[in-house]
Design a protein around this motif. Sequence first.
Motif, PDB file in Angstrom:
ATOM      1  N   ILE A 249     -51.644  30.464   1.187  1.00 49.73           N
ATOM      2  CA  ILE A 249     -51.115  30.870   2.478  1.00 49.73           C
ATOM      3  C   ILE A 249     -50.221  29.790   3.088  1.00 49.73           C
ATOM      4  CG2 ILE A 249     -53.191  30.076   3.705  1.00 49.73           C
ATOM      5  CD1 ILE A 249     -52.731  32.410   5.646  1.00 49.73           C
ATOM      6  N   VAL A 250     -50.624  28.526   2.947  1.00 52.11           N
ATOM      7  CA  VAL A 250     -49.812  27.439   3.505  1.00 52.11           C
ATOM      8  C   VAL A 250     -48.456  27.373   2.814  1.00 52.11           C
ATOM      9  CG1 VAL A 250     -49.648  24.945   3.833  1.00 52.11           C
ATOM     10  CG2 VAL A 250     -51.841  26.104   4.186  1.00 52.11           C
ATOM     11  N   GLN A 251     -48.452  27.475   1.498  1.00 51.04           N
ATOM     12  CA  GLN A 251     -47.197  27.434   0.750  1.00 51.04           C
ATOM     13  C   GLN A 251     -46.306  28.616   1.112  1.00 51.04           C
ATOM     14  OE1 GLN A 251     -46.146  24.930  -1.252  1.00 51.04           O
ATOM     15  NE2 GLN A 251     -44.192  26.034  -1.209  1.00 51.04           N
ATOM     16  N   ASP A 252     -46.912  29.791   1.325  1.00 50.54           N
ATOM     17  CA  ASP A 252     -46.131  30.967   1.718  1.00 50.54           C
ATOM     18  C   ASP A 252     -45.482  30.762   3.080  1.00 50.54           C
ATOM     19  OD1 ASP A 252     -46.763  32.250  -0.609  1.00 50.54           O
ATOM     20  OD2 ASP A 252     -48.426  33.392   0.231  1.00 50.54           O
ATOM     21  N   PHE A 253     -46.231  30.171   4.016  1.00 52.74           N
ATOM     22  CA  PHE A 253     -45.677  29.913   5.341  1.00 52.74           C
ATOM     23  C   PHE A 253     -44.560  28.873   5.271  1.00 52.74           C
ATOM     24  CE2 PHE A 253     -49.251  32.150   7.231  1.00 52.74           C
ATOM     25  CZ  PHE A 253     -48.687  32.687   8.374  1.00 52.74           C
ATOM     26  N   VAL A 254     -44.752  27.850   4.453  1.00 52.70           N
ATOM     27  CA  VAL A 254     -43.714  26.823   4.303  1.00 52.70           C
ATOM     28  C   VAL A 254     -42.451  27.425   3.707  1.00 52.70           C
ATOM     29  CG1 VAL A 254     -43.070  24.709   3.073  1.00 52.70           C
ATOM     30  CG2 VAL A 254     -45.333  24.897   4.124  1.00 52.70           C
ATOM     31  N   ASN A 255     -42.599  28.259   2.683  1.00 50.98           N
ATOM     32  CA  ASN A 255     -41.438  28.910   2.067  1.00 50.98           C
ATOM     33  C   ASN A 255     -40.725  29.824   3.056  1.00 50.98           C
ATOM     34  OD1 ASN A 255     -41.986  27.654  -0.358  1.00 50.98           O
ATOM     35  ND2 ASN A 255     -43.132  29.382  -1.200  1.00 50.98           N
ATOM     36  N   GLY A 256     -41.518  30.569   3.826  1.00 47.87           N
ATOM     37  CA  GLY A 256     -40.920  31.446   4.832  1.00 47.87           C
ATOM     38  C   GLY A 256     -40.187  30.675   5.906  1.00 47.87           C
ATOM     39  N   TRP A 257     -40.785  29.562   6.327  1.00 46.46           N
ATOM     40  CA  TRP A 257     -40.152  28.738   7.353  1.00 46.46           C
ATOM     41  C   TRP A 257     -38.845  28.129   6.854  1.00 46.46           C
ATOM     42  CZ3 TRP A 257     -39.334  23.315   7.736  1.00 46.46           C
ATOM     43  CH2 TRP A 257     -38.919  22.888   8.996  1.00 46.46           C
ATOM     44  N   LEU A 258     -38.869  27.630   5.614  1.00 45.95           N
ATOM     45  CA  LEU A 258     -37.660  27.024   5.047  1.00 45.95           C
ATOM     46  C   LEU A 258     -36.547  28.062   4.867  1.00 45.95           C
ATOM     47  CD1 LEU A 258     -39.209  24.608   2.376  1.00 45.95           C
ATOM     48  CD2 LEU A 258     -38.177  23.996   4.576  1.00 45.95           C
ATOM     49  N   SER A 259     -36.919  29.267   4.449  1.00 55.79           N
ATOM     50  CA  SER A 259     -35.904  30.301   4.228  1.00 55.79           C
ATOM     51  C   SER A 259     -35.321  30.826   5.529  1.00 55.79           C
ATOM     52  CB  SER A 259     -36.511  31.461   3.426  1.00 55.79           C
ATOM     53  OG  SER A 259     -37.526  32.114   4.174  1.00 55.79           O
ATOM     54  N   SER A 260     -36.015  30.580   6.657  1.00 54.56           N
ATOM     55  CA  SER A 260     -35.512  31.078   7.947  1.00 54.56           C
ATOM     56  C   SER A 260     -34.599  30.087   8.650  1.00 54.56           C
ATOM     57  CB  SER A 260     -36.698  31.394   8.864  1.00 54.56           C
ATOM     58  OG  SER A 260     -37.374  30.196   9.243  1.00 54.56           O
ATOM     59  N   ILE A 261     -34.553  28.840   8.162  1.00 54.46           N
ATOM     60  CA  ILE A 261     -33.767  27.820   8.856  1.00 54.46           C
ATOM     61  C   ILE A 261     -32.280  28.164   8.858  1.00 54.46           C
ATOM     62  CG2 ILE A 261     -33.002  25.417   8.762  1.00 54.46           C
ATOM     63  CD1 ILE A 261     -35.756  24.629   7.847  1.00 54.46           C
ATOM     64  N   ASN A 262     -31.739  28.491   7.685  1.00 50.46           N
ATOM     65  CA  ASN A 262     -30.304  28.783   7.610  1.00 50.46           C
ATOM     66  C   ASN A 262     -29.890  29.947   8.495  1.00 50.46           C
ATOM     67  OD1 ASN A 262     -29.581  26.682   5.936  1.00 50.46           O
ATOM     68  ND2 ASN A 262     -29.817  27.849   4.045  1.00 50.46           N
ATOM     69  N   PRO A 263     -30.592  31.104   8.461  1.00 49.23           N
ATOM     70  CA  PRO A 263     -30.208  32.193   9.375  1.00 49.23           C
ATOM     71  C   PRO A 263     -30.303  31.799  10.844  1.00 49.23           C
ATOM     72  CG  PRO A 263     -31.628  33.022   7.631  1.00 49.23           C
ATOM     73  CD  PRO A 263     -31.632  31.537   7.509  1.00 49.23           C
ATOM     74  N   LEU A 264     -31.327  31.016  11.222  1.00 48.54           N
ATOM     75  CA  LEU A 264     -31.467  30.596  12.609  1.00 48.54           C
ATOM     76  C   LEU A 264     -30.322  29.684  13.034  1.00 48.54           C
ATOM     77  CD1 LEU A 264     -35.304  29.872  12.844  1.00 48.54           C
ATOM     78  CD2 LEU A 264     -34.049  31.698  14.005  1.00 48.54           C
TER      79      LEU A 264
END
Length: 255
Positions: free
Chosen positions: A99-114
Amino acid sequence: MTGLHFSTILKTYTWAANSLRARGIGFVASESDAELIAGSTGGKELPPIHMAILPYVVIVVLKLALANAMSASDSICTAMGAGIIVLILTNYKYLKGHIVQDFVNGWLSSINPLLLTAALMGFAAVVKICPGFEYFMKFAMLMADKMNPYISAVIVTNVFSGITGASLSGTQIFCSTMADQFMALGTVNAQALYKVVGMAAMGMDTLPHCPTFVMEAQVCGVTTKESYPYVMVMTVITPIVLALVAAGMAIVGLI
């Protein structure tokens, strides 16, 4: 007219697809795509489809329910927060162990769009305070006086979207700087203008410098030369044609 336009696009794309296929050019799956196509889940147990889409349903329903109860940004944040909680509660057994790795991956993938969205909104604010923007506003109002204001709105909004590379920024600039002046003409229906501008903003926003197009080309592994002609037909020419159709409907009072 709209039906003829879409029919022409369909025939064009069919011809292009057949031409590329005859030359041996087509979809090439990446390593991760090939695994998905083959049915591989990387050893992870995946949730059933209804459990996977439930958080999205919660977000949409809650956003609509809170539309009149709080500001747009607050309602979106609240709905997305609730969706995240529902996702964790209903899919915890599928997230357990990573779950932690999934959240980290999701957070990293959202940086560029933000960052991309923030940059576009900031660029729109910069454009509005440039000295040359005042001259363009006067030119736009001159067009509205000399020609139909709905047609003028299509042209002006497309220019704004083309400059910023984003329909959101094009709409924001028009609505914050020129909408009141257009309404003051006395010949413009607010609801019709809103619909026309919304369609027009999605025209020239996808020029080759558009950040979204650049990112998509990188993800898909294609060059601008290879992909842009097809993107232009669907995301530049088609919205402009539909915006002009909407402007014509607004002129005769159909919308």
